[in-house]
Design an enzyme around this catalytic site. Structure first.
Site, PDB file in Angstrom:
ATOM      1  N   GLY A  39       0.797  -1.216   0.000  1.00  0.00           N
ATOM      2  CA  GLY A  39       0.000   0.000   0.000  1.00  0.00           C
ATOM      3  C   GLY A  39       0.827   1.263   0.000  1.00  0.00           C
ATOM      4  O   GLY A  39       0.410   2.294  -0.542  1.00  0.00           O
ATOM      5  N   ILE A 129       5.885  -8.352  12.045  1.00  0.00           N
ATOM      6  CA  ILE A 129       7.108  -9.150  12.146  1.00  0.00           C
ATOM      7  C   ILE A 129       8.238  -8.499  11.347  1.00  0.00           C
ATOM      8  O   ILE A 129       9.317  -8.206  11.869  1.00  0.00           O
ATOM      9  CB  ILE A 129       6.881 -10.589  11.646  1.00  0.00           C
ATOM     10  CG1 ILE A 129       5.757 -11.259  12.455  1.00  0.00           C
ATOM     11  CG2 ILE A 129       8.172 -11.397  11.751  1.00  0.00           C
ATOM     12  CD1 ILE A 129       6.027 -11.333  13.945  1.00  0.00           C
ATOM     13  N   LYS A 140      20.575  -0.934  14.669  1.00  0.00           N
ATOM     14  CA  LYS A 140      21.881  -1.492  15.038  1.00  0.00           C
ATOM     15  C   LYS A 140      22.984  -0.877  14.181  1.00  0.00           C
ATOM     16  O   LYS A 140      24.078  -0.586  14.664  1.00  0.00           O
ATOM     17  CB  LYS A 140      21.860  -3.012  14.861  1.00  0.00           C
ATOM     18  CG  LYS A 140      23.216  -3.660  15.137  1.00  0.00           C
ATOM     19  CD  LYS A 140      23.153  -5.177  15.048  1.00  0.00           C
ATOM     20  CE  LYS A 140      24.543  -5.779  15.333  1.00  0.00           C
ATOM     21  NZ  LYS A 140      24.507  -7.258  15.391  1.00  0.00           N
ATOM     22  N   HIS A 281      -2.258  17.855  48.016  1.00  0.00           N
ATOM     23  CA  HIS A 281      -1.226  16.846  48.263  1.00  0.00           C
ATOM     24  C   HIS A 281      -1.798  15.429  48.172  1.00  0.00           C
ATOM     25  O   HIS A 281      -1.538  14.577  49.023  1.00  0.00           O
ATOM     26  CB  HIS A 281      -0.568  17.078  49.617  1.00  0.00           C
ATOM     27  CG  HIS A 281       0.078  18.427  49.733  1.00  0.00           C
ATOM     28  ND1 HIS A 281       0.997  18.894  48.821  1.00  0.00           N
ATOM     29  CD2 HIS A 281      -0.074  19.407  50.651  1.00  0.00           C
ATOM     30  CE1 HIS A 281       1.389  20.104  49.184  1.00  0.00           C
ATOM     31  NE2 HIS A 281       0.750  20.448  50.272  1.00  0.00           N
ATOM     32  N   GLY A 310      -5.160  27.020  46.913  1.00  0.00           N
ATOM     33  CA  GLY A 310      -4.087  26.454  46.103  1.00  0.00           C
ATOM     34  C   GLY A 310      -4.273  24.983  45.786  1.00  0.00           C
ATOM     35  O   GLY A 310      -3.310  24.296  45.443  1.00  0.00           O
TER      36      GLY A 310
END
Length: 529
Positions: A39, A129, A140, A281, A310
């Site tokens: 494709g 694959i 590599k 917290h 806050g």
């Protein structure tokens, strides 16, 4: 090893065609020979580009429904050959192997196939694959070969070629190789994770986790710590998938707290009414329902106005203008909700430092997923705590059963306690938290701290009685002794929800009966460390 390597021949084979034609044209304009498959080759030809089929290079057609097409020495020899090794060059010359200087591959959409719930066979067919094999070969040999696995890197590649007159530098190729190995590693992690799930293996012998960088953070929990935010590709609504409308970038602590807030508020379905959670917290300092979203926010805020300053605000419904106006009265770090209307966004636009996030929907508390925590030398993995209870799951342990109103508050308190750090104590009255004790080493201390905060809040509001008077209380784990329960009774609690299971349950039940408390056992614990 040569730093600059001219790019003369490229192999392109992609499932995601985004940007393909632009890249192909740019390469062709530089005189690069294009090899391709299936494709990808068709798309390039339809764009008027000259393409050589890999099948012409290998002498073998694509076969077995495309399973075999690039697994051939003519391809892998071209990727792996060391250009400065005479033996490699001689082998290439003897067998007619042409060098491949650039590999552009993105893999079959395995993750997307699994995410859409495709059947097993379809998922297997989408395990790539040839792609990973070529990527690993090219990576590599990055001393000579460039490998691109992400459409986002096309622009960087073209910029590199422009900067070096059609060549790539070693540093650039090395960076591409690192990205390539991370991609194949993440791909294999997705496949092995899917297989473990298909085999119903909650603890496979090897487990791999992977993520994609979403944001390099300014710092971690503290300024001297470096940090980054990675996403795992999950579609679960939350901070990782949310749209940020305004405000500076989220910090490490913002992300952690916003996640805690949204997961908590997602416990409360919109069908049951508006709900709000305020987090500081990673612990809730106020959670409430209300007749409106604004009322839910106000009631959550009134649990602990000091800690809410806050904090992080999470809502279970679309943010409206009235609620936005109320939230904007104090400094708030982040507001997260399924949505926000135009009027609300306009109000928040005047608060440049406030971050507004929308998620599209709530997270499903019952959805199974994994949580991970690193320890020295490894990491812990467990199912997400998605335990939920209904009235029918509760066992009345005392002589007095809770009233209908108390039962509703007990279940509300239990949902909140699940999101409070242990030891957790949560007082609730009329669908709103009125005291939260979190993270103490002693359950008695958590009970007393929550009660003291409730008294302080009552005084600040000019009320004559503590907010905990007539409340219910939830404990995330059993009371090992009667002292914690009696401390809650002294604070004004009238009903208790706890797991039960202590060797001293009989003593605790007797103390509850003597104090006139109603108590139910859940048989479920909610430790949160």
């Amino acid at each position: 090893m040569t730093d600059l390597v001219p790019l003369r021949r490229a192999l392109l084979s992609v499932s995601d065609k985004t940007g393909l034609i632009g890249l192909g044209k740019a390469l062709a304009d530089r005189g690069v020979e294009l090899l391709s498959t299936g494709g990808t080759a068709k798309a390039l030809r339809e764009a008027g580009l000259g393409v050589l089929d890999v099948a012409e290079v290998t002498g073998f057609p694509e076969m077995m429904d495309g399973r075999v097409k690039t697994l051939h020495p003519m391809v892998h020899g071209g990727l792996l050959a060391l250009r400065d090794n005479p033996d490699h060059l001689a082998a290439m010359d003897k067998h007619g192997i042409g060098a491949i200087d650039l590999l552009v591959v993105n893999l079959y959409p395995f993750e997307e196939t699994v995410a859409r719930g495709a059947e097993h066979a379809s998922c297997v067919e989408n395990i790539d694959i040839g792609g990973p094999a070529m990527i690993r070969a090219a990576a590599k040999n990055h001393a000579f070969v460039s490998v691109v696995t992400d459409t986002q890197d096309y622009a960087a590649l073209l910029e590199e070629l422009a900067a070096h007159d059609g060549a790539t530098s070693y540093a650039f190729r090395q960076g591409l190789a690192q990205t390539a190995y991370a991609r194949t590693g993440a791909y294999d992690a997705a496949v092995s994770g899917w297989m473990a799930e298909a085999l119903n293996q909650p603890a496979p012998r090897r487990r791999v986790v992977a993520g994609t960088l979403a944001q390099t953070l300014r710092y971690g929990e503290n300024p001297h710590q470096s940090a980054a935010f990675y996403v795992d590709g999950s579609a679960r609504p939350g901070v990782a998938t949310a749209k940020q409308w305004q405000g500076k970038e989220l910090s490490y602590n913002n992300i952690n707290d916003t996640d805690a807030a949204f997961e908590l508020v997602s416990e409360f379905l919109p069908a049951d009414g508006p709900a709000c959670a305020i987090i500081k917290h990673a612990n809730p300092c106020g959670v409430a329902r209300g007749a409106s979203l604004k009322e839910a926010y106000r009631r959550a805020f009134d649990c602990d106005r000091t800690s809410a300053f806050g904090g992080i605000v999470a809502l279970n419904m679309t943010l409206d203008a009235e609620t936005a106006t109320a939230i904007a009265e104090i400094f708030t770090e982040v507001v997260i909700a399924p949505g926000a209307d135009d009027a609300a966004r306009e109000i928040f636009a005047r608060k440049k430092n406030l971050r507004l996030l929308t998620t599209g929907s709530l997270a499903d508390p019952a959805t199974a997923s994994l949580t991970l925590r690193q320890v020295s030398g490894g990491f812990l993995v467990q199912d997400k705590d998605n335990g939920r209870l209904a009235v029918g799951d509760l066992k009345v342990a005392t002589k007095r059963a809770p009233s209908e109103e108390e039962l509703a508050d007990l279940l509300f308190a239990w949902k909140v306690a699940k999101h409070v750090k242990s030891n957790a104590i949560v007082y609730v009255k009329d669908g709103a938290t009125v005291g939260v004790g979190a993270g103490q080493m002693s359950r008695v201390d958590s009970t007393r701290i929550a009660a003291r905060k409730a008294r302080d809040m009552a005084e600040a509001m000019g009320l004559g009685t503590p907010l905990t008077q007539g409340s219910v209380v939830a404990s995330d784990a059993f009371f090992p002794f009667p002292d914690g329960l009696l401390s809650a009774a002294e604070a004004g609690a009238r009903a208790v929800i706890q797991p039960g299971g202590s060797i001293r349950d009989d003593e605790v039940i007797a103390a509850a009966d003597e104090a006139g408390l109603a108590m139910v056992f859940t048989g479920m614990r909610h430790f949160r460390h």
